[in-house]
Design an enzyme around this catalytic site. Structure first.
Site, PDB file in Angstrom:
ATOM      1  CG  PHE A 128      -1.841   1.245   1.189  1.00  0.00           C
ATOM      2  CD1 PHE A 128      -2.982   1.247   0.404  1.00  0.00           C
ATOM      3  CD2 PHE A 128      -1.520   2.391   1.898  1.00  0.00           C
ATOM      4  CE1 PHE A 128      -3.803   2.374   0.335  1.00  0.00           C
ATOM      5  CE2 PHE A 128      -2.338   3.524   1.839  1.00  0.00           C
ATOM      6  CZ  PHE A 128      -3.487   3.507   1.056  1.00  0.00           C
ATOM      7  CG  ASP A 215       5.556   3.474   1.928  1.00  0.00           C
ATOM      8  OD1 ASP A 215       5.553   4.004   3.069  1.00  0.00           O
ATOM      9  OD2 ASP A 215       4.544   3.415   1.210  1.00  0.00           O
ATOM     10  CE  LYS A 244      -0.902   5.492   7.831  1.00  0.00           C
ATOM     11  NZ  LYS A 244      -0.556   4.855   6.566  1.00  0.00           N
TER      12      LYS A 244
HETATM   13  C1  LIG Z   1      -0.801   5.216   5.168  1.00  0.00           C
HETATM   14  C2  LIG Z   1       0.235   4.801   4.198  1.00  0.00           C
HETATM   15  C3  LIG Z   1       0.462   5.527   3.006  1.00  0.00           C
HETATM   16  C4  LIG Z   1      -0.402   6.696   2.591  1.00  0.00           C
HETATM   17  O1  LIG Z   1      -0.352   7.755   3.491  1.00  0.00           O
HETATM   18  P1  LIG Z   1      -1.463   8.929   3.406  1.00  0.00           P
HETATM   19  O2  LIG Z   1      -0.992   9.917   4.430  1.00  0.00           O
HETATM   20  O3  LIG Z   1      -2.780   8.311   3.719  1.00  0.00           O
HETATM   21  O4  LIG Z   1      -1.419   9.471   2.027  1.00  0.00           O
HETATM   22  C5  LIG Z   1       1.477   5.111   2.180  1.00  0.00           C
HETATM   23  N1  LIG Z   1       2.243   4.044   2.488  1.00  0.00           N
HETATM   24  C6  LIG Z   1       2.054   3.323   3.614  1.00  0.00           C
HETATM   25  C7  LIG Z   1       2.944   2.166   3.909  1.00  0.00           C
HETATM   26  C8  LIG Z   1       1.033   3.669   4.494  1.00  0.00           C
HETATM   27  O5  LIG Z   1       0.820   2.924   5.589  1.00  0.00           O
END
Ligand SMILES: *Cc1c(COP(=O)(O)O)cnc(C)c1O
Length: 393
Positions: A128, A215, A244
């Site tokens: 994701f 990421d 986050k």
């Molecule tokens: C939450 C998340 C995103 C996206 O972040 P947003 O602030 O919602 O755009 C991307 N990568 C990972 C691994 C995430 O957990």
């Protein structure tokens, strides 16, 4: 239900009005234990005094100027992030998706600078990376892509936790420039790859002059027991994305880069109006300071072990449990059946949890959790799982 909101969310029937630490209170004054932290955002819990002080002080001074001018707190935050991650430089934005957009733009520019026409990024199944068109394309979940074609060119997908598949796919795609991967999947079901996965991906990237882009939007900021999950190994990425937990609730994302990747963007290549404003950067600095001063990385590690051991013991012999996985305070309990109804069942017991990838109970509690709160969560969750699996204790 309000009709003036778009219907892109299914919401639980509860509204919170106040928080303190790992506790939340709803409009009726009922208290809940938060084992999700607003999806790994409020790592310091709710209304943390250091965060509140930073917010109030900065609100009294200055919220926003523009990246047309120098921003002292942004510089200080970049210095701090470079120090704790071993990266070279930072770009600030407002969300995780934007941080990944910056990473993907770096990868493309890096490719075009080498004369490639279709710079291609390797991404993985079950990943994701966000909801913008580029990050949605990168995301390895066909369900959330449905209806949004045409997606972007320049991505190839391989199974997660499989380095050979990356080497193999590169044979058909001569213009690979980067790998974008999570050190452990969050939305994808708390899948924790082999210990040497990142090390091997790093080697493959080095051999082929690809950028390794991690990421760490969910895994970063102390959650797994280190600032970033790659710090459980000796490797460093070329590009690193955070969001986050970085702002504990104020919207901030960061894309960090190292070496050649750090030299890719030139003036005019990328930007953000709000990104890195004095307000959010001052708050993120307070978050880093607090994690450091209160040894919260060590705490996340210790709590993770407490959860692993506690859940393993409490769920021993339960036929319906597939696997219990934890890396610090990223905890997944995979069941054999879809179990999303457990979210509501837990809510009825004043506990906030999440179910992702249909069958995985996901816990992302704040790093400031007490042992007693951890034990409460273990008890309630294991009772719910036992009930669900018809396996009374
Ligand atoms: C939450 C998340 C995103 C996206 O972040 P947003 O602030 O919602 O755009 C991307 N990568 C990972 C691994 C995430 O957990």
């Amino acid at each position: 239900m309000p009709t003036s909101l778009m219907s892109n969310y299914t919401r639980l029937p509860v509204t919170f009005v106040k928080g303190e630490g790992a506790w939340l209170w709803d409009t009726q004054g009922t208290r809940y234990l938060d084992a999700l932290s607003g999806i790994a955002v409020c790592g310091l819990g709710h209304a943390h005094p250091a965060v509140t002080a930073a917010i109030c002080e900065q609100a009294n001074q200055l919220l926003h100027t523009s990246n047309l001018y120098g921003i002292a707190h942004q510089q200080a935050l970049a210095d701090g992030l470079v120090r704790i991650t071993g990266m070279d430089s930072a770009f600030f934005c407002n969300s995780g998706a934007e941080a990944n957009e910056a990473a993907l733009k770096i990868a493309r520019l890096y490719g075009h600078n080498q004369g490639y026409e279709l710079p291609t990024v390797i991404v993985t199944e079950g990943s994701f990376h966000g909801r913008t068109l580029a990050t949605l394309t990168a995301t390895g979940n066909p369900k959330i892509q449905v209806g949004f074609a045409p997606l972007l060119e320049g991505f190839v997908r391989v199974p997660y936790n499989n380095v050979d598949a990356m080497a193999e796919v590169a044979k058909q795609h001569p213009e690979i420039v980067a790998v974008l991967v999570e050190p452990a999947t969050g939305e994808g079901g708390v899948v924790i790859p082999d210990d040497d996965y990142l090390v091997k991906v790093r080697e493959l990237c080095d051999q082929n002059h690809w950028l390794l882009m991690l990421d760490e939007i969910q895994t970063g900021m102390g959650r797994t027991g280190q600032w970033c999950a790659y710090q459980h190994t000796d490797i460093r990425p070329d590009v690193l994305t955070l969001a986050k937990g970085l702002g504990n609730g104020v919207p901030i994302g960061a894309c960090l880069a190292r070496g050649k990747a750090a030299e890719t963007f030139q003036p005019g290549n990328h930007g953000s109006t709000f990104g890195g404003n004095p307000f959010v950067c001052r708050v993120a600095l307070a978050v880093i300071e607090t994690i450091e001063q209160d040894n919260l990385r060590q705490r996340a590690h210790a709590l993770g072990q407490r959860f692993s051991q506690g859940l393993t013991k409490a769920l021993e012999g339960v036929e319906g449990v597939q696997e219990i996985r934890a890396k610090g305070l990223m905890i997944g309990i995979e069941l054999k059946e879809p179990c999303s109804q457990l979210v509501t069942k837990a809510l009825e017991q004043q506990l906030l949890i999440n179910v992702t990838a249909e069958r995985v109970i996901r816990l992302l509690p704040p790093l400031i959790l007490s042992d007693a709160q951890a034990d409460d969560i273990i008890k309630t969750v294991s009772q719910l799982v036992r009930e669900f699996c018809n396996s009374p204790a």
